[in-house]
Design a protein around this motif. Structure first.
Motif, PDB file in Angstrom:
ATOM      1  N   UNK A  10       0.854  -1.190   0.000  1.00 35.89           N
ATOM      2  CA  UNK A  10       0.000   0.000   0.000  1.00 35.89           C
ATOM      3  C   UNK A  10       0.885   1.233   0.000  1.00 35.89           C
ATOM      4  N   UNK A  11       0.658   2.106  -0.967  1.00 36.73           N
ATOM      5  CA  UNK A  11       1.369   3.382  -1.028  1.00 36.73           C
ATOM      6  C   UNK A  11       0.398   4.458  -0.555  1.00 36.73           C
ATOM      7  N   UNK A  12       0.644   4.969   0.651  1.00 39.81           N
ATOM      8  CA  UNK A  12      -0.239   5.980   1.241  1.00 39.81           C
ATOM      9  C   UNK A  12       0.220   7.342   0.741  1.00 39.81           C
ATOM     10  N   UNK A  13      -0.464   7.785  -0.289  1.00 44.74           N
ATOM     11  CA  UNK A  13      -0.021   8.948  -1.047  1.00 44.74           C
ATOM     12  C   UNK A  13      -0.602  10.258  -0.531  1.00 44.74           C
ATOM     13  N   UNK A  14      -1.825  10.214   0.048  1.00 44.02           N
ATOM     14  CA  UNK A  14      -2.510  11.439   0.444  1.00 44.02           C
ATOM     15  C   UNK A  14      -2.645  11.561   1.954  1.00 44.02           C
ATOM     16  N   UNK A  15      -2.815  12.765   2.413  1.00 41.17           N
ATOM     17  CA  UNK A  15      -2.946  13.051   3.843  1.00 41.17           C
ATOM     18  C   UNK A  15      -4.092  12.240   4.457  1.00 41.17           C
ATOM     19  N   UNK A  16      -3.819  11.591   5.572  1.00 42.04           N
ATOM     20  CA  UNK A  16      -4.848  10.825   6.262  1.00 42.04           C
ATOM     21  C   UNK A  16      -5.172   9.478   5.650  1.00 42.04           C
ATOM     22  N   UNK A  17      -4.421   9.047   4.658  1.00 39.23           N
ATOM     23  CA  UNK A  17      -4.651   7.721   4.068  1.00 39.23           C
ATOM     24  C   UNK A  17      -4.269   6.631   5.066  1.00 39.23           C
ATOM     25  N   UNK A  18      -4.883   5.453   4.953  1.00 39.33           N
ATOM     26  CA  UNK A  18      -4.590   4.377   5.895  1.00 39.33           C
ATOM     27  C   UNK A  18      -4.623   3.027   5.195  1.00 39.33           C
ATOM     28  N   UNK A  19      -3.956   2.056   5.836  1.00 45.02           N
ATOM     29  CA  UNK A  19      -3.914   0.698   5.297  1.00 45.02           C
ATOM     30  C   UNK A  19      -3.965  -0.302   6.439  1.00 45.02           C
ATOM     31  N   UNK A  20      -4.640  -1.417   6.180  1.00 41.31           N
ATOM     32  CA  UNK A  20      -4.708  -2.512   7.143  1.00 41.31           C
ATOM     33  C   UNK A  20      -4.414  -3.798   6.385  1.00 41.31           C
ATOM     34  N   UNK A  21      -3.424  -4.569   6.843  1.00 40.10           N
ATOM     35  CA  UNK A  21      -3.022  -5.769   6.121  1.00 40.10           C
ATOM     36  C   UNK A  21      -2.992  -6.951   7.080  1.00 40.10           C
ATOM     37  N   UNK A  22      -3.782  -7.974   6.775  1.00 46.21           N
ATOM     38  CA  UNK A  22      -3.870  -9.176   7.584  1.00 46.21           C
ATOM     39  C   UNK A  22      -3.512 -10.367   6.700  1.00 46.21           C
ATOM     40  N   UNK A  23      -2.576 -11.189   7.136  1.00 47.00           N
ATOM     41  CA  UNK A  23      -2.216 -12.364   6.346  1.00 47.00           C
ATOM     42  C   UNK A  23      -2.093 -13.589   7.239  1.00 47.00           C
ATOM     43  N   UNK A  24      -2.541 -14.717   6.710  1.00 48.88           N
ATOM     44  CA  UNK A  24      -2.440 -16.002   7.380  1.00 48.88           C
ATOM     45  C   UNK A  24      -1.804 -16.976   6.392  1.00 48.88           C
ATOM     46  N   UNK A  25      -0.743 -17.657   6.827  1.00 53.81           N
ATOM     47  CA  UNK A  25      -0.039 -18.587   5.949  1.00 53.81           C
ATOM     48  C   UNK A  25       0.079 -19.947   6.618  1.00 53.81           C
ATOM     49  N   UNK A  26      -0.087 -20.996   5.821  1.00 50.93           N
ATOM     50  CA  UNK A  26       0.093 -22.365   6.304  1.00 50.93           C
ATOM     51  C   UNK A  26       1.006 -23.094   5.339  1.00 50.93           C
ATOM     52  N   UNK A  27       2.057 -23.736   5.879  1.00 50.29           N
ATOM     53  CA  UNK A  27       2.974 -24.520   5.052  1.00 50.29           C
ATOM     54  C   UNK A  27       3.083 -25.928   5.609  1.00 50.29           C
ATOM     55  N   UNK A  28       2.724 -26.912   4.791  1.00 57.63           N
ATOM     56  CA  UNK A  28       2.906 -28.311   5.136  1.00 57.63           C
ATOM     57  C   UNK A  28       4.152 -28.869   4.468  1.00 57.63           C
ATOM     58  N   UNK A  29       4.248 -30.157   4.414  1.00 56.88           N
ATOM     59  CA  UNK A  29       5.431 -30.818   3.860  1.00 56.88           C
ATOM     60  C   UNK A  29       5.714 -30.346   2.430  1.00 56.88           C
TER      61      UNK A  29
END
Length: 376
Positions: free
Chosen positions: A313-332
């Motif tokens: 996320x490139x927060x270009x303007x005043x007061x811009x916001x970003x929320x990033x949630x990631x879940x990863x699962x790795x098996x064999x």
């Protein structure tokens, strides 16, 4: 729950995603990445000359860039032989832009998506549903109530023809140029399908828009492009899902996502990928957020042999916001390298990054992130 019940649930899940269909292609490119392949794709889509030229420039960037190998702990890409990948397969569907109704689809393609819950999602009153099979979007539908408000949800190939001015202005020019990295350049040369979403000023799309991407053929690459433009004060939630059956040879998924969040607009982009364990998943996803705008990324990475994915996320303007949630699962045998990037390029911007992962049976997960705050 008994161990037998656990086993049944795992088996049912695998069968849901691992089934495969006999390939029926109307057009199929050769292997590898050559100018001839790029021109075949563009000609088959009847693209304007400017898009062909962008593809060819992206091909030049690709040929001049080395594979990324210098990040500690990154997935091993040496097993990926792009010269053995088939970049383009157009399934045998009568209408290039996809079917007007679900019943118009060929039975084998319709059966594939019905097993995966499409169009079940549409029956649950989503705003729109798109389904991509191999390199082409074969079904896409937007509810009339949103079309009447000026909302556009169509496949990218149709957008090039019907919304040419917007696509020409935004497509891989301001957000993800082909010079960004080798796989962005690869994507720019052979992209096919994907979704185009345009939401006019002050329109809130109250139900999610959903797309599903399915690779069925062995040794192919899928390179869908998603372009979302949310005008001032608008709001939209886009959901994508991905899967493929497992084969002996490797598949490649290298999609591109560009999101433009105008002033006081709000975009949520949710992804659940369950690519098979022979798939290299190498995407570039980025958003540009103007003043007061909000961008949310929600990512679940459960499949693939190797994933490299860092939504930005490139927060270009005043007061811009970003929320990033990631879940990863790795098996064999899996190496899932995911994270997030945020650039704070304006005053009073804020961001939150939350990342959780599980490694099991020798699988590897890795978080790779960057938060950059500009001077002042």
């Amino acid at each position: 729950m008994s161990s037998d019940q656990h086993h049944l649930r795992d088996t049912d899940t695998e069968e849901r995603f691992e089934f495969k269909k006999e390939q029926r292609a109307a057009v199929k490119s050769g292997k590898g990445l050559t100018e001839e392949v790029v021109r075949l794709i563009s000609e088959d889509k009847d693209e304007p000359e400017w898009m062909l030229q962008r593809r060819l420039r992206a091909l030049e960037h690709y040929q001049n860039m080395p594979l990324p190998t210098d990040w500690p702990g990154q997935p091993d890409l040496t097993e990926l032989d792009i010269e053995e990948i088939i970049p383009y397969i157009r399934p045998d569907v009568d209408k290039r832009e996809g079917a007007d109704s679900w019943d118009d689809l060929p039975d084998d393609i319709k059966d594939t998506f019905e097993k995966l819950g499409i169009p079940e999602a549409e029956r649950k009153a989503l705003s729109g549903v798109g389904a991509q099979y191999e390199s082409e979007v074969v079904y896409q539908n937007m509810q009339e109530q949103w079309e009447e408000k000026g909302v556009v949800f169509c496949n990218m190939d149709e957008a090039v023809q019907e919304h040419e001015n917007l696509v020409k202005e935004y497509f891989m020019t301001k957000c993800v140029p082909p010079s960004d990295n080798k796989f962005a350049a690869l994507h720019g040369a052979v992209w096919s399908g994907g979704s185009f979403v345009y939401v006019p000023e002050d329109v809130t799309v109250q139900m999610p828009v959903q797309a599903y991407f399915r690779m069925n053929s062995e040794g192919m690459g899928q390179f869908e492009h998603t372009l979302i433009i949310a005008e001032e004060g608008s709001e939209v939630h886009y959901i994508e899902g991905c899967s493929a059956p497992k084969y002996g040879s490797h598949n490649l998924h290298s999609g591109g996502v560009e999101v433009f969040v105008d002033e006081d607009a709000h975009v949520q982009y949710s992804t659940v990928q369950n690519w098979s364990k022979n798939t290299f998943n190498l995407n570039t996803k980025r958003a540009i957020v103007e003043a007061g705008g909000r961008m949310e990324w929600v990512s679940g990475s459960m499949g693939s042999k190797a994933t490299m994915l860092y939504p930005c996320s490139i927060l270009k303007g005043r007061g811009a916001s970003a929320n990033q949630i990631s879940i990863a699962f790795a098996g064999e045998g899996q190496n899932i390298d995911t994270g997030a990037k945020v650039y704070h390029n304006a005053p009073r911007t804020n961001s939150t990054i939350e990342s959780k992962s599980i490694s099991k049976d020798g699988g590897r997960t890795n978080y790779r992130g960057l938060v950059h705050i500009s001077d002042g």
